[in-house]
Design an enzyme around this catalytic site. Structure first.
Site, mmCIF file in Angstrom:
data_model
loop_
_atom_site.group_PDB
_atom_site.id
_atom_site.type_symbol
_atom_site.label_atom_id
_atom_site.label_comp_id
_atom_site.label_asym_id
_atom_site.label_seq_id
_atom_site.Cartn_x
_atom_site.Cartn_y
_atom_site.Cartn_z
ATOM 1 N N LYS A 105 13.397 50.301 29.357
ATOM 2 C CA LYS A 105 14.466 49.934 30.311
ATOM 3 C C LYS A 105 13.599 49.022 31.517
ATOM 4 O O LYS A 105 12.587 49.318 31.643
ATOM 5 C CB LYS A 105 15.418 50.605 30.961
ATOM 6 C CG LYS A 105 16.560 50.237 31.829
ATOM 7 C CD LYS A 105 17.127 49.844 31.057
ATOM 8 C CE LYS A 105 19.136 49.292 31.315
ATOM 9 N NZ LYS A 105 19.470 49.702 30.516
ATOM 10 N N GLY A 219 33.046 44.078 34.674
ATOM 11 C CA GLY A 219 31.509 42.862 34.474
ATOM 12 C C GLY A 219 32.028 42.091 33.011
ATOM 13 O O GLY A 219 32.865 42.762 32.745
HETATM 14 N N1 GLU Z 1 21.847 47.613 28.340
HETATM 15 C C1 GLU Z 1 22.548 47.586 27.525
HETATM 16 C C2 GLU Z 1 22.182 49.331 26.925
HETATM 17 O O1 GLU Z 1 22.471 50.136 28.785
HETATM 18 C C3 GLU Z 1 21.698 47.274 25.703
HETATM 19 C C4 GLU Z 1 20.727 48.157 25.460
HETATM 20 C C5 GLU Z 1 20.413 46.818 24.728
HETATM 21 O O2 GLU Z 1 20.195 46.352 23.856
HETATM 22 O O3 GLU Z 1 19.288 47.356 24.384
HETATM 23 O O4 GLU Z 1 22.913 50.022 26.180
#
Ligand code: GLU
Length: 415
Positions: A105, A219
Site C-alpha cells: 500500500k 465516494g
Molecule cells: N485500493 C483498493 C483496495 O484497497 C484496490 C487495490 C488494487 O486494486 O490493487 O483493495
C-alpha cells in the site's frame, strides 16, 4: 473516527489467527511486520512558483504469493501505521481471492481537494520518481485508493514508462480504458461486495427485494453500491452520508439526485426534503443492511451494541475494531469483513494486469462473470471456515488467507 492505531488492529487480528492456526512463532513474527518500507520526500513546484515538500510512503508487506499489490491514498491524515495496516490487509485480500499477488500500500500526506490539477499531476509524478526502482509489473503494482483516481494512475503509468523507456501499462492498475484499463474496474469494489451480499442473503434467508440499506461514505465504492443494491436486487437505499454529514428517508432516497447534489456542492448533506443525520446516527439506524464505505475505526466498542442491521458490508478497509467484532458476533450480526467484501477492486486490478500482459482486452460481461466466480467462491470458503472453527467471518477469512501465505512462505524456504 476513533483514535485507534490501525496497524495495532491488523496485528491483533493476525495474532488471533495465529492462535487458531497454531502458527510457528517464526512464521508468525515474519507475518507481523512489513518486509519493506519506503519513506519518501517529494518536492513539488506549486502554481505560485514556491516548492512544497510532501511526505509519502510505500509499504511492501509480503510478496510470498507474488508481486506486491495495493492502492495509493492521498489523504491529509495519512500515517505510516495506516499504510502498514492497509498493506497487511492487501496481503490477506489477495491471498483470500486466490490471486498470484502479495500485499502493499502507498500513501502521501496531502489534501488533494486543495491542489490544482497541475499540482496534483506533479505530485503524482513526483511520487513515482521517488519509488520507481521498487515498483513495476514483477515487483509492486499500485492502484487507486482514497482520493486517487484513474487520471492519477495514467500520470503515474506515464512517468514510470518514461523513466524505464518503455510503455509499461502493467506497472499500475485502475487506469482509464484507453491507456490499458479494464472494463468493469470503476465499480468493481462495490460490485464484488454485492456478490457477497447476495450469497449472505441466501445463507441467512433475507429477501433483498425492498430490504433497507444505509451507506456510510458516498465516494467511489459507496456511490456505486447504492445503485447496484437497487438495480441488481431491488433494495431500498434509505440513508447515505459523506464526510460532511448524511441524509435519511425511511421511504427511500432519490440516489440520482443525491449524486448530482454531491457533484455540484461536494456533499450529499445539501439534498433537500429529507431528514439530515450525522455519520454516527447513520450507523445505528434500524435497517437490514449497513454498508460502511468510508474510513477506518467507525464501528467501535462504543457503538457496536447499538447497531441494528442484520448484515454489515465492509466496503472500507478496517472500519471495525476487534472489540466491536466480538460484540457484533455475539449479537448475531453477519459481518462480511473488509478483505473479503471489498476485494472486487483488486480482483479486477488483477484482471487488468492479465489483460496488459496478454494485450487482449476482455468484455465487461467476461469481467463481471469472472469477478462473480471469485467473490462467490471466496465468500463460501470463509463461511465454511467460520462454521468449521465456530468463529466470526473476519477470523474465518484470516484462517483461509493466512494459511495460503504460510504455505508459500514455507515452500519458498523463508521460515
Ligand atoms: N485500493 C483498493 C483496495 O484497497 C484496490 C487495490 C488494487 O486494486 O490493487 O483493495
Amino acid at each position: 473516527m476513533a483514535d485507534v492505531n490501525p496497524f495495532k488492529v491488523a496485528q491483533k487480528q493476525l495474532d488471533d489467527c495465529a492462535e487458531i492456526l497454531k502458527l510457528d512463532s517464526s512464521v508468525h513474527q515474519l507475518l507481523r511486520q512489513p518486509m519493506r518500507e519506503l519513506h519518501v520526500t517529494i518536492p513539488v513546484r506549486m502554481d505560485d512558483g514556491s516548492v512544497k515538500v510532501f511526505q509519502g510512503f510505500r509499504v511492501q508487506y509480503n510478496n510470498a504469493l507474488g508481486p506486491t499489490k495495493g492502492g495509493i491514498r492521498f489523504h491529509p491524515e495519512e500515517t505510516v501505521d495506516t499504510v502498514r495496516a492497509l498493506a497487511a490487509w492487501m496481503t490477506w485480500k489477495c491471498s483470500l481471492l486466490g490471486l498470484p499477488l502479495g500485499g502493499g500500500k502507498g500513501g502521501v500526506i496531502c489534501n488533494p481537494k486543495e491542489l490544482s490539477q497541475g499540482e496534483l499531476e506533479r505530485l503524482s509524478r513526483g511520487y513515482v520518481d521517488a519509488i520507481w526502482q521498487f515498483m513495476g509489473p514483477e515487483k509492486d503494482v499500485p492502484a487507486p485508493d482514497v482520493y486517487t483516481t484513474p487520471q492519477i494512475m495514467a500520470w503515474m503509468m506515464d512517468e514510470f514508462s518514461k523513466l524505464t523507456g518503455s510503455n509499461s501499462f502493467g506497472c499500475i492498475t485502475g487506469k482509464p480504458l484507453c491507456v490499458g484499463g479494464s472494463c468493469g474496474r470503476n465499480d468493481a469494489t462495490a460490485r464484488g461486495g454485492m456478490f457477497t451480499l447476495r450469497e449472505a442473503a441466501k445463507e441467512l434467508g433475507i429477501n433483498l427485494k425492498n430490504a433497507t440499506v444505509a451507506i456510510q461514505g458516498y465516494g467511489n465504492a459507496g456511490c456505486y453500491a447504492a445503485f447496484l443494491a437497487r438495480d441488481l436486487f431491488g433494495c431500498k437505499v434509505v440513508a447515505i452520508s459523506d464526510s460532511k454529514g448524511g441524509i435519511y428517508n425511511e421511504n427511500g432516497l432519490d440516489i440520482e439526485a443525491a449524486c448530482t447534489i454531491k457533484t455540484e456542492t461536494s456533499t450529499v448533506a445539501n439534498v433537500t426534503g429529507v431528514k439530515r443525520i450525522s455519520n454516527p446516527e447513520l450507523l445505528e439506524l434500524p435497517v437490514d443492511i449497513l454498508i460502511v464505505a468510508a474510513l477506518e475505526n467507525v464501528i467501535t466498542n462504543e457503538n457496536a451494541a447499538r447497531i441494528k442491521a442484520k448484515v454489515i458490508l465492509e466496503l472500507a478497509n478496517g472500519p471495525t475494531t476487534p472489540e466491536a467484532d466480538e460484540i457484533l458476533f455475539k449479537n448475531g450480526v453477519h459481518l462480511i469483513p473488509d478483505f473479503l467484501c471489498n476485494a472486487g477492486g483488486v480482483t479486477v486490478s488483477y484482471f487488468e494486469m492479465v489483460q496488459n500482459i496478454t494485450r487482449y482486452a476482455w468484455t465487461t460481461e467476461e469481467v463481471y462473470q469472472k469477478l462473480d466466480e471469485r467473490m462467490t467462491s471466496a465468500y463460501h470458503s470463509v463461511l465454511g471456515a467460520s462454521k468449521q472453527y465456530n468463529v466470526n467471518m473476519r477470523k474465518a477469512a484470516y484462517t483461509v488467507a493466512v494459511s495460503r501465505v504460510v504455505e508459500a512462505v514455507k515452500l519458498r524456504g523463508w521460515a
